[in-house]
Write a protein that holds these residues in place. Structure first.
Motif, mmCIF file in Angstrom:
data_model
loop_
_atom_site.group_PDB
_atom_site.id
_atom_site.type_symbol
_atom_site.label_atom_id
_atom_site.label_comp_id
_atom_site.label_asym_id
_atom_site.label_seq_id
_atom_site.Cartn_x
_atom_site.Cartn_y
_atom_site.Cartn_z
ATOM 1 N N LEU A 52 -32.292 -18.927 22.537
ATOM 2 C CA LEU A 52 -32.841 -19.396 23.815
ATOM 3 C C LEU A 52 -34.236 -19.982 23.643
ATOM 4 O O LEU A 52 -34.636 -20.878 24.368
ATOM 5 C CB LEU A 52 -32.889 -18.251 24.829
ATOM 6 C CG LEU A 52 -31.592 -17.929 25.556
ATOM 7 C CD1 LEU A 52 -31.710 -16.597 26.277
ATOM 8 C CD2 LEU A 52 -31.237 -19.027 26.551
ATOM 9 N N ASN A 53 -34.973 -19.472 22.673
ATOM 10 C CA ASN A 53 -36.320 -19.978 22.447
ATOM 11 C C ASN A 53 -36.342 -21.280 21.659
ATOM 12 O O ASN A 53 -37.399 -21.824 21.386
ATOM 13 C CB ASN A 53 -37.175 -18.940 21.732
ATOM 14 C CG ASN A 53 -37.840 -17.996 22.713
ATOM 15 O OD1 ASN A 53 -38.216 -18.401 23.797
ATOM 16 N ND2 ASN A 53 -37.965 -16.731 22.333
ATOM 17 N N GLY A 54 -35.184 -21.753 21.246
ATOM 18 C CA GLY A 54 -35.154 -23.083 20.639
ATOM 19 C C GLY A 54 -34.795 -23.149 19.163
ATOM 20 O O GLY A 54 -34.722 -24.228 18.601
ATOM 21 N N TRP A 55 -34.578 -22.007 18.508
ATOM 22 C CA TRP A 55 -34.180 -22.058 17.100
ATOM 23 C C TRP A 55 -32.705 -22.471 17.028
ATOM 24 O O TRP A 55 -31.850 -21.812 17.621
ATOM 25 C CB TRP A 55 -34.371 -20.698 16.446
ATOM 26 C CG TRP A 55 -35.749 -20.482 15.897
ATOM 27 C CD1 TRP A 55 -36.136 -20.662 14.595
ATOM 28 C CD2 TRP A 55 -36.927 -20.033 16.593
ATOM 29 N NE1 TRP A 55 -37.484 -20.367 14.451
ATOM 30 C CE2 TRP A 55 -37.986 -19.984 15.653
ATOM 31 C CE3 TRP A 55 -37.191 -19.691 17.916
ATOM 32 C CZ2 TRP A 55 -39.278 -19.589 16.000
ATOM 33 C CZ3 TRP A 55 -38.481 -19.301 18.258
ATOM 34 C CH2 TRP A 55 -39.499 -19.247 17.307
ATOM 35 N N ASP A 56 -32.427 -23.565 16.361
ATOM 36 C CA ASP A 56 -31.045 -24.022 16.240
ATOM 37 C C ASP A 56 -30.735 -24.393 14.792
ATOM 38 O O ASP A 56 -30.928 -25.531 14.384
ATOM 39 C CB ASP A 56 -30.799 -25.232 17.155
ATOM 40 C CG ASP A 56 -29.390 -25.792 17.007
ATOM 41 O OD1 ASP A 56 -28.552 -25.132 16.351
ATOM 42 O OD2 ASP A 56 -29.128 -26.883 17.538
ATOM 43 N N PRO A 57 -30.242 -23.424 14.007
ATOM 44 C CA PRO A 57 -29.943 -23.704 12.593
ATOM 45 C C PRO A 57 -28.877 -24.787 12.433
ATOM 46 O O PRO A 57 -28.749 -25.367 11.377
ATOM 47 C CB PRO A 57 -29.417 -22.368 12.059
ATOM 48 C CG PRO A 57 -29.713 -21.352 13.088
ATOM 49 C CD PRO A 57 -29.914 -22.060 14.387
ATOM 50 N N THR A 58 -28.109 -25.042 13.496
ATOM 51 C CA THR A 58 -26.979 -25.963 13.378
ATOM 52 C C THR A 58 -27.355 -27.412 13.694
ATOM 53 O O THR A 58 -26.531 -28.295 13.543
ATOM 54 C CB THR A 58 -25.855 -25.572 14.365
ATOM 55 O OG1 THR A 58 -26.270 -25.927 15.694
ATOM 56 C CG2 THR A 58 -25.555 -24.094 14.314
ATOM 57 N N TRP A 59 -28.544 -27.650 14.155
ATOM 58 C CA TRP A 59 -28.970 -28.996 14.566
ATOM 59 C C TRP A 59 -27.930 -29.645 15.455
ATOM 60 O O TRP A 59 -27.396 -30.711 15.142
ATOM 61 C CB TRP A 59 -29.221 -29.900 13.359
ATOM 62 C CG TRP A 59 -30.431 -29.575 12.567
ATOM 63 C CD1 TRP A 59 -30.476 -28.868 11.401
ATOM 64 C CD2 TRP A 59 -31.794 -29.947 12.854
ATOM 65 N NE1 TRP A 59 -31.770 -28.773 10.961
ATOM 66 C CE2 TRP A 59 -32.590 -29.422 11.816
ATOM 67 C CE3 TRP A 59 -32.404 -30.666 13.889
ATOM 68 C CZ2 TRP A 59 -33.977 -29.593 11.776
ATOM 69 C CZ3 TRP A 59 -33.785 -30.836 13.839
ATOM 70 C CH2 TRP A 59 -34.548 -30.310 12.794
ATOM 71 N N GLY A 60 -27.615 -29.028 16.557
ATOM 72 C CA GLY A 60 -26.783 -29.695 17.549
ATOM 73 C C GLY A 60 -25.282 -29.524 17.407
ATOM 74 O O GLY A 60 -24.531 -30.302 17.974
ATOM 75 N N ALA A 61 -24.806 -28.514 16.667
ATOM 76 C CA ALA A 61 -23.358 -28.319 16.538
ATOM 77 C C ALA A 61 -22.754 -27.901 17.882
ATOM 78 O O ALA A 61 -23.388 -27.206 18.669
ATOM 79 C CB ALA A 61 -23.047 -27.266 15.485
ATOM 80 N N LEU A 62 -21.507 -28.343 18.139
ATOM 81 C CA LEU A 62 -20.826 -27.998 19.388
ATOM 82 C C LEU A 62 -19.650 -27.057 19.158
ATOM 83 O O LEU A 62 -19.109 -26.490 20.094
ATOM 84 C CB LEU A 62 -20.305 -29.265 20.066
ATOM 85 C CG LEU A 62 -21.347 -30.242 20.611
ATOM 86 C CD1 LEU A 62 -20.667 -31.531 21.065
ATOM 87 C CD2 LEU A 62 -22.104 -29.640 21.784
#
Lengths: 446, 219
Positions: free
Chosen positions: B180-190
């Motif tokens: 929720l704080n913005g960490w996204d290891p997937t860079w936009g995976a759906l």
């Protein structure tokens, strides 16, 4: 008494009880099934109704010449499409079968709501887009009507829930809702590409990072960068983690600290330029000892040490035993909100246990910031006098369509509530209002 | 909404419209948008002949009195609640200061899903599952809310089989907060899937962003 009867009697009784219980269970199951079926039917019926209205309203836009009337129609369309999308996504249909239809509805909703902000008659491009959307909506209406007939005459049953969950989809679609929607899906493939300034326009769905500065680096170089970033920690081992090939290509590293084998530190480093994209230290955290102020200082010192300049702390939030401090880039005294860095601090000893620069890397570049046409005083006059306005400063904010606009940010108060009001620094338009929320679990302060 | 949520995510952002807070009593000497509206309405109905200038002057006062007399309202020349309503203008709502909403409920729900879907996966894999949910919320092919995405029929095994309706683990809560704080290891995976478990050809055709533990993350 004759004992021979006892056992058959008990067995008989048990059988009767089981039977009654079984019938009861069966009835319950039927009741649930019928309930589900009714829910789905209603949702489908609503969906059909919404799509019909969308189609009719779109056709009205095509023949109406008055901007005010169009505004009404567009706001109707956006409401209807929003509801339609919501209903569609609750039907028991696999995502693969409905994702194009869902996308179509979401885009129509968003396109229409962006059109309600325009007060001019449609130009020829917009007319063409509306006509294209109308044709797709008409096709969709037709398909859904056909489906509805099949549902009402019992050819398709909706209560029959798919057994497989997740992405295990039906192999050979027969006459089920899923299969029928797959057919619609194929027909939806050719609706017009939407280029407009809403959040779901096609050209915005794949965000493109700004040019990353620097050369391609090797994994060994990434290791050194990670080591330097983590600091003096005793490192037992650096492992190759998961590389990512999303919007930006990165090396993934797993750093195992001495004596703490089970909680690695994850670091992600861009293959171009060797920037640290994010870091997460998963160690256990002890009792909280730091104040909000100390936490902010630790975060600030960390950024300075890592060479990030012109970063201004904007908000910080404590949740549990860690706190996150947001930093926005500043250029010539203007806060650049799209360029955001986050630093996560452990509240036991103030160690930085998280760092996030993904949005920063995607958006950061040197901007050409013009002098605003309005002064702060002039901009302030655009705020309703109901507000108690205290502070103003220049800020560049991102809009829904990912464009950026120069505004004055005013911290304002209405009774006990605090708001941030953003007034366009050139036109005086109110671009955005944010409410500042302070809640029990995470104290939000400036 | 969610794009902005991401950017200002530490402030639980909430749009409000300023319509509700504007309505107030107008009287001789008032100025502003409300007076413009008042004059426009009065003029439209033929009670007012003066200029629409946003200033409540003698002529406006006279028009208001005339309007009140004609419509059986208390004749006081003040544009308060009743007169506003009769004119079809926004009526002041009793504004109660709100202590606000928080994303706590979303956090818990997301943590429940992570627990159900990725218990036993590495921490990073758990953050990634949370990030996929949030990426979906931002994409038009999916519902627009966290609950909508999670409860979309057939979307997640843990929801379909009821696995997620248990209290979340503390690790999952942490992972949900990071996502929720913005960490996204997937860079936009759906999407994500377990290649050993899925036979779905469509999902195999999606471009894979990264692999963590047993899961492949794809767009």
């Amino acid at each position: 008494m004759n004992r021979r009867w006892i056992i058959p009697l008990i067995v008989g009784l048990a059988l009767v009880i089981t039977g009654i219980w079984g019938i009861d269970q069966y009835r319950q199951k039927r009741a649930y099934q019928i309930y589900m079926q009714n829910q789905y039917q209603r949702m489908f019926y609503d969906l059909l109704g919404h799509v019909e209205n969308i189609q009719v309203d779109l056709s009205k836009v095509l023949v109406s010449g008055s901007p005010e009337h169009n505004n009404n129609l567009f706001s109707n369309i956006s409401r209807q499409s929003f509801s339609a999308q919501e209903k569609l996504n609750q039907l028991p249909i696999s995502h693969v079968a409905l994702n194009k239809t869902s996308k179509f509805l979401a885009q129509v909703a968003d396109y229409s709501s962006s059109m309600t902000k325009k007060n001019t008659p449609l130009n020829s491009d917009q007319m063409e887009t509306v006509a294209g959307l109308h044709n797709s909506a008409a096709k969709l209406t037709e398909e859904l009507r056909g489906l509805f007939d099949m549902i009402t005459d019992g050819t398709i049953k909706m209560g029959e829930l798919r057994r497989e969950g997740g992405f295990q989809l039906a192999r050979a679609p027969e006459r089920n809702l899923d299969g029928e929607f797959s057919k619609i899906h194929e027909k939806m493939a050719d609706y017009p590409t939407l280029i407009y300034d809403g959040p779901f326009s096609d050209h915005l769905l794949e965000p493109k990072p700004r040019e990353l500065k620097g050369e391609s680096i090797t994994f060994d170089r990434a290791k050194e960068i990670a080591k330097r970033f983590i600091g003096p920690e005793d490192i037992r081992e650096i492992r190759r983690g998961s590389d990512s090939s999303g919007f930006i290509k990165t090396y993934g590293l797993e750093i195992i600290p001495e004596g703490n084998r089970r909680s690695p530190i994850y670091v992600s480093i861009t293959k171009t330029g060797g920037h640290v994209a994010w870091m997460l230290n998963t160690r256990g955290i002890g009792e909280s000892k730091l104040s909000m102020e100390e936490m902010r200082q630790k975060a600030e010192a960390f950024l300075k040490e890592k060479g990030y300049v012109n970063m201004m702390p904007t908000y910080s939030m404590v949740s549990g035993d860690t706190g996150v401090v947001n930093f926005a880039y500043t250029q010539d005294g203007v806060i650049i909100y799209p360029d955001l860095l986050k630093v996560k601090v452990a509240l036991d000893n103030g160690e930085v246990v998280g760092f996030e620069a993904q949005k920063f890397l995607m958006s950061h570049h040197d901007r050409d910031i013009r002098k605003p046409r309005l002064t702060e005083e002039e901009a302030r006059r655009f705020i309703s006098n109901q507000f108690n306005v205290s502070k103003g400063r220049l800020a560049l904010i991102p809009l829904e369509d990912r464009t950026e606009v120069l505004t004055y940010e005013f911290k304002s108060r209405y009774q006990e509530d605090e708001f941030l009001i953003y007034i366009n620094a050139d036109t005086g338009d109110q671009e955005m209002i944010l409410k500042i929320i302070k809640d029990k679990t995470g104290t939000l302060t400036m | 909404m969610l794009i902005i949520f991401c950017i200002f995510s530490a402030i639980a952002a909430l749009y409000i419209h300023d319509k509700g807070v504007k309505a107030q009593t107008l009287y001789w000497g008032s100025r502003g948008d409300d007076v413009y509206e008042l004059q426009r309405k009065l003029k439209q109905w033929g009670y007012y002949t003066g200029p629409v200038d946003g200033y409540f002057g003698a002529k406006t006062h006279k028009a208001v009195v005339y309007f009140q007399r004609k419509n059986g309202l208390r004749v006081d020349g003040l544009v308060g609640r009743e007169t506003r309503r009769a004119l079809g203008m926004a009526v002041a709502t009793n504004y109660a200061a709100s202590r606000g909403i928080s994303n706590r409920d979303d956090l818990y729900l997301l943590a429940q899903l992570i627990t159900g879907e990725a218990r036993g996966e590495p921490y990073l894999g758990q953050v990634a599952v949370g990030a996929v949910v949030l990426n979906r919320v931002e994409h038009p092919s999916f519902p627009k809310t966290i609950a909508g995405v999670i409860f979309q029929p057939g979307a997640f095994t843990a929801v379909s089989d009821g696995q997620m309706f248990r209290p979340p683990t503390s690790t999952a809560i942490r992972a949900a907060a990071d996502a929720l704080n913005g960490w996204d290891p997937t860079w936009g995976a759906l999407y994500y899937y377990n290649p050993a478990r899925t036979t779905n050809r469509w999902i195999w055709s999606r471009p894979v962003h990264l692999v963590i533990g047993k899961h492949r993350f794809a767009r």
